[in-house]
Scaffold this active site. Structure first.
Site, PDB file in Angstrom:
ATOM      1  CG  HIS A  16     -26.979 105.244  65.342  1.00 14.35           C
ATOM      2  ND1 HIS A  16     -25.830 104.524  65.498  1.00 14.35           N
ATOM      3  CD2 HIS A  16     -28.009 104.348  65.329  1.00 14.35           C
ATOM      4  CE1 HIS A  16     -26.143 103.236  65.586  1.00 14.35           C
ATOM      5  NE2 HIS A  16     -27.450 103.103  65.484  1.00 14.35           N
ATOM      6  CB  CYS A  28     -27.660 103.273  68.743  1.00 12.77           C
ATOM      7  SG  CYS A  28     -27.763 101.503  68.441  1.00 12.77           S
ATOM      8  CG  ASN A  33     -26.477  99.859  64.237  1.00 12.29           C
ATOM      9  OD1 ASN A  33     -25.698 100.397  65.021  1.00 12.29           O
ATOM     10  ND2 ASN A  33     -27.788  99.877  64.402  1.00 12.29           N
TER      11      ASN A  33
END
Ligand code: UT7
Length: 319
Positions: free
Chosen positions: A246, A113, A276
C-alpha cells in the site's frame, strides 16, 4: 482444481494534479517537508461532481478491455472503498449499473487502505469455489473529501484515484495465497469518526490519525503478513519479483522492503506521484507497472495493504 488469476488491469486518475508547492500556498507546509517525510511530490484530486463510482467506472473499463472480455462476462463485482458515493446503494451496484451488467452479485468492502487485498481475497474464494468465472475487483477513492485542510499532519498525505483488476478462473494458480487480519483495538489511531443521524453528521467527519503510531504499526504488520503469505506458498522473499505495498509513505515502503531483504529496485513506488489513494493505491501501482512493462507474465508479485480498523493483509500472485 480451479484457481484465480489476474487477467487484466486498469487504473484512472482525475485530471486535477496538485503539486506540493500548490498545496503549500493554502496549507502551513512546504514541498521540502512533504518530500522528506513522505516521498510524496504530487496527488490528483477529483472534481466536485466526480464520485468513487465514476473513478471506478474508468478503471474497470480499462481492466475489462485489457482482459479481453466483455462486461457481460463478469460474474462478481467488488468495490473496495471508504468513500462510497452514497450510504447505500453500494458503489459496486452503481458501478454495475454504469457498466450495464445485470444480475451478478455486487457489493462494497470497507477495510480502508487494506480494502483491495480484502476484496481480492474474497473474489479469489468465489472463483475457487466455482461461483463465478470472472470477477471485477476495484479500489476507488475520493479521499480528498474526508480531509481537514487545517490539519497539515493528514491533508498533505492523500489523493484520489482508482485501480481495477479482472480475475479469471484458471487451471494454474495466479493467486497462490492471501492472508487477512484485523485488530479493532487499534481503531483509534486512524479513523474518520463521524456518523450520520437524523440527517446530520454527528461528531467529526474528517480523517484523524496518530501518524507515528500508524507508521510503527504499518512497518511491523507489513513485514509479518508478507512472511505469512510467503510461508503459505512455501516461498522466500527472494522468490518475489515485485513488491507492491500500500502506497502511504515511501519511508514505510523502504522500511518494509529492508526488513524483508527485498532490494528497493524491486518495489513498485507510486506514492511520489499519486500520494495515498487508500484502497485504490495497490491496484493503481500494479496497473502502472504492468503497463510500463516492468511486470511481466509469469512473475511473482507480493501485494500487501494496511489501514484503518486496523486491517492488514497480503496476497502472493503470479501474473
Ligand atoms: O494508509 C495509512 C495511512 N497513514 C500512514 O501511513 C501515515 C503513517 N505516518 C506517517 O507517514 C508519518 O507519521 C507522517 C508523515 C504523518 C508524519 O511524519 P513524522 O516524521 O512522524 O512527523 P511528526 O508527526 O512527528 O511531526 C514532526 C513535525 C512536527 O513539528 P514539531 O512538533 O516537531 O515542531 C509537526 O507539527 O512536523 C510537523 N508537521 C509538518 N510540518 C510541515 C506535521 N505535518 C507537517 C506538514 N508540513 N504537512
Amino acid at each position: 482444481m480451479t484457481y484465480s488469476r489476474i487477467i487484466g488491469t486498469g487504473s484512472y486518475l482525475p485530471s486535477n494534479l496538485v503539486t506540493n508547492a500548490e498545496l503549500a500556498t493554502r496549507v502551513d507546509t512546504s514541498d521540502e517537508w512533504i518530500r522528506a517525510r513522505t516521498g510524496i511530490c504530487q496527488r490528483y484530486m477529483a472534481a466536485p461532481e466526480q464520485t468513487s463510482s465514476a473513478l471506478a467506472f474508468e478503471s474497470a473499463q480499462r481492466a475489462i478491455a485489457s482482459a479481453g472480455i466483455t462486461p457481460d462476462d463478469i460474474g462478481l463485482i467488488i468495490v473496495a472503498t471508504s468513500t462510497p458515493d452514497f450510504i447505500f446503494p453500494s458503489t459496486a451496484c452503481l458501478l454495475q449499473g454504469k457498466l450495464g451488467i445485470k444480475r451478478c452479485p455486487a457489493f462494497d468492502v470497507q477495510a480502508v487502505c487494506s480494502g483491495f487485498i480484502y476484496a481480492l481475497d474474497i473474489a479469489d474464494k468465489f472463483i475457487r469455489s466455482g461461483s463465478c468465472k470472472y470477477a471485477l475487483v476495484v479500489g476507488a477513492e475520493v479521499f480528498s473529501r474526508l480531509l481537514d485542510w487545517s490539519d497539515r499532519g493528514t491533508c498533505v498525505l492523500f489523493g484520489d484515484g482508482s485501480g481495477a483488476v479482472v480475475l479469471g478462473a484458471s487451471e494454474t494458480p495466479g493467486v497462490h495465497a492471501s492472508v487477512l487480519h484485523a485488530d479493532g483495538s487499534q481503531a483509534g489511531i486512524l479513523s474518520t469518526p463521524g456518523q450520520i443521524c437524523g440527517g446530520e453528521i454527528l461528531g467529526d467527519p474528517f480523517v484523524r490519525m496518530d501518524g507515528q503510531a500508524v507508521f510503527k504499526f504499518a512497518v511491523r504488520v507489513l513485514d509479518e503478513v508478507a512472511r505469512e503469505a510467503l510461508d503459505l506458498c512455501g516461498m522466500q522473499p527472494s522468490d518475489v519479483d515485485w513488491l507492491i505495498p500500500h502506497q502511504a509513505n515511501v519511508r514505510i515502503l523502504e522500511a518494509t522492503a529492508k526488513k524483508l531483504g527485498i532490494d528497493t529496485a524491486r518495489v513498485v513506488v507510486t506514492v511520489d506521484q499519486h500520494a495515498n489513494t487508500s484502497a485504490a493505491s495497490i491496484p493503481l501501482a500494479l496497473d502502472v507497472a504492468v503497463r510500463d512493462g516492468r511486470i511481466k507474465p509469469g512473475q511473482k508479485i507480493l501485494l500487501e495493504g494496511v489501514g484503518g480498523g486496523f486491517t492488514w493483509g497480503a496476497a502472493l500472485v503470479e501474473m
